[in-house]
Design a protein around this motif. Structure first.
Motif, PDB file in Angstrom:
ATOM      1  N   TYR A  37       0.861  -1.168   0.000  1.00 35.00           N
ATOM      2  CA  TYR A  37       0.000   0.000   0.000  1.00 35.00           C
ATOM      3  C   TYR A  37       0.905   1.227   0.000  1.00 35.00           C
ATOM      4  O   TYR A  37       2.085   1.151   0.331  1.00 35.00           O
ATOM      5  N   ARG A  38       0.314   2.363  -0.341  1.00 34.45           N
ATOM      6  CA  ARG A  38       1.074   3.603  -0.250  1.00 34.45           C
ATOM      7  C   ARG A  38       0.174   4.726   0.230  1.00 34.45           C
ATOM      8  O   ARG A  38      -1.038   4.695   0.044  1.00 34.45           O
ATOM      9  N   GLN A  39       0.811   5.712   0.839  1.00 36.24           N
ATOM     10  CA  GLN A  39       0.079   6.874   1.347  1.00 36.24           C
ATOM     11  C   GLN A  39       0.904   8.119   1.109  1.00 36.24           C
ATOM     12  O   GLN A  39       2.013   8.256   1.648  1.00 36.24           O
ATOM     13  N   ALA A  40       0.352   9.002   0.299  1.00 37.59           N
ATOM     14  CA  ALA A  40       0.972  10.289   0.039  1.00 37.59           C
ATOM     15  C   ALA A  40       0.438  11.297   1.053  1.00 37.59           C
ATOM     16  O   ALA A  40      -0.659  11.120   1.599  1.00 37.59           O
ATOM     17  N   PRO A  41       1.177  12.380   1.318  1.00 39.49           N
ATOM     18  CA  PRO A  41       0.724  13.375   2.281  1.00 39.49           C
ATOM     19  C   PRO A  41      -0.662  13.910   1.922  1.00 39.49           C
ATOM     20  O   PRO A  41      -0.921  14.269   0.763  1.00 39.49           O
ATOM     21  N   GLY A  42      -1.546  13.925   2.883  1.00 38.83           N
ATOM     22  CA  GLY A  42      -2.879  14.450   2.666  1.00 38.83           C
ATOM     23  C   GLY A  42      -3.832  13.525   1.943  1.00 38.83           C
ATOM     24  O   GLY A  42      -4.968  13.906   1.639  1.00 38.83           O
ATOM     25  N   LYS A  43      -3.381  12.311   1.656  1.00 34.74           N
ATOM     26  CA  LYS A  43      -4.224  11.364   0.928  1.00 34.74           C
ATOM     27  C   LYS A  43      -4.425  10.099   1.743  1.00 34.74           C
ATOM     28  O   LYS A  43      -3.680   9.811   2.666  1.00 34.74           O
ATOM     29  N   GLN A  44      -5.455   9.341   1.354  1.00 35.71           N
ATOM     30  CA  GLN A  44      -5.720   8.077   2.028  1.00 35.71           C
ATOM     31  C   GLN A  44      -4.742   7.010   1.562  1.00 35.71           C
ATOM     32  O   GLN A  44      -4.213   7.065   0.451  1.00 35.71           O
ATOM     33  N   ARG A  45      -4.530   6.047   2.426  1.00 35.93           N
ATOM     34  CA  ARG A  45      -3.694   4.914   2.050  1.00 35.93           C
ATOM     35  C   ARG A  45      -4.422   4.114   0.975  1.00 35.93           C
ATOM     36  O   ARG A  45      -5.626   3.862   1.085  1.00 35.93           O
ATOM     37  N   GLU A  46      -3.688   3.725  -0.065  1.00 40.79           N
ATOM     38  CA  GLU A  46      -4.298   3.009  -1.172  1.00 40.79           C
ATOM     39  C   GLU A  46      -3.521   1.740  -1.498  1.00 40.79           C
ATOM     40  O   GLU A  46      -2.304   1.670  -1.308  1.00 40.79           O
ATOM     41  N   LEU A  47      -4.251   0.760  -1.992  1.00 38.67           N
ATOM     42  CA  LEU A  47      -3.637  -0.503  -2.395  1.00 38.67           C
ATOM     43  C   LEU A  47      -2.879  -0.299  -3.698  1.00 38.67           C
ATOM     44  O   LEU A  47      -3.425   0.242  -4.658  1.00 38.67           O
ATOM     45  N   VAL A  48      -1.642  -0.759  -3.718  1.00 42.22           N
ATOM     46  CA  VAL A  48      -0.820  -0.699  -4.928  1.00 42.22           C
ATOM     47  C   VAL A  48      -0.861  -2.051  -5.637  1.00 42.22           C
ATOM     48  O   VAL A  48      -1.126  -2.149  -6.830  1.00 42.22           O
ATOM     49  N   ALA A  49      -0.565  -3.119  -4.891  1.00 42.36           N
ATOM     50  CA  ALA A  49      -0.542  -4.460  -5.468  1.00 42.36           C
ATOM     51  C   ALA A  49      -0.617  -5.472  -4.341  1.00 42.36           C
ATOM     52  O   ALA A  49      -0.170  -5.196  -3.228  1.00 42.36           O
ATOM     53  N   ASP A  50      -1.187  -6.630  -4.647  1.00 44.63           N
ATOM     54  CA  ASP A  50      -1.108  -7.703  -3.676  1.00 44.63           C
ATOM     55  C   ASP A  50      -0.964  -9.047  -4.380  1.00 44.63           C
ATOM     56  O   ASP A  50      -1.134  -9.153  -5.603  1.00 44.63           O
ATOM     57  N   ILE A  51      -0.597 -10.042  -3.581  1.00 43.37           N
ATOM     58  CA  ILE A  51      -0.313 -11.364  -4.121  1.00 43.37           C
ATOM     59  C   ILE A  51      -0.789 -12.396  -3.127  1.00 43.37           C
ATOM     60  O   ILE A  51      -0.537 -12.292  -1.930  1.00 43.37           O
ATOM     61  N   SER A  52      -1.514 -13.388  -3.638  1.00 45.47           N
ATOM     62  CA  SER A  52      -2.048 -14.433  -2.770  1.00 45.47           C
ATOM     63  C   SER A  52      -0.981 -15.488  -2.495  1.00 45.47           C
ATOM     64  O   SER A  52       0.092 -15.497  -3.106  1.00 45.47           O
TER      65      SER A  52
END
Length: 116
Positions: A37-52
């Motif tokens: 996940y990533r979170q930029a200043p002033g923004k919500q944390r967002e999913l970038v990629a995942d792997i099962s």
């Protein structure tokens, strides 16, 4: 207990590459999905990629074709290869792990800064 330690962040010019790593220690026998996940200043944390656990992957539209997630189950490590980086990729990147029983663990984060 499970501990996640990220590494590999840093400062890179636009168009460059970085490889993030997330090493898992502790009770690793029940690891299921892992993700970045990533979170930029002033923004919500967002999913970038995942792997099962079976190797199925998901990517956010914004990183498709540029980022690659992979995992080495023997080393209990998940990686994020980031290519063709853009200034808008600048953020703190966090590793997330979900166990088979649904418990969630986060790493402390690693900063990625892309200069234009």
């Amino acid at each position: 207990q499970v501990q996640l330690v990220e590494s590999g962040g840093g400062l890179v010019q636009a168009g460059g590459s970085l490889r993030l790593s997330c090493a898992v220690s502790g009770s690793t026998f029940s690891i299921n999905n892992m993700g970045w996940y990533r979170q930029a200043p002033g923004k919500q944390r967002e999913l970038v990629a995942d792997i099962s656990s079976g190797g199925n992957t998901y990517y956010a539209d914004s990183v498709k074709g540029r980022f690659i997630i992979s995992r080495d189950n023997g080393k209990n490590t998940v990686y994020l290869q980031m290519n063709s980086l853009k200034p808008e990729d600048t953020a703190a990147y966090y590793c997330k792990l979900v166990t088979r029983t649904g418990n969630v663990f986060w790493g402390q984060g690693t900063q990625v800064t892309v200069s234009s």
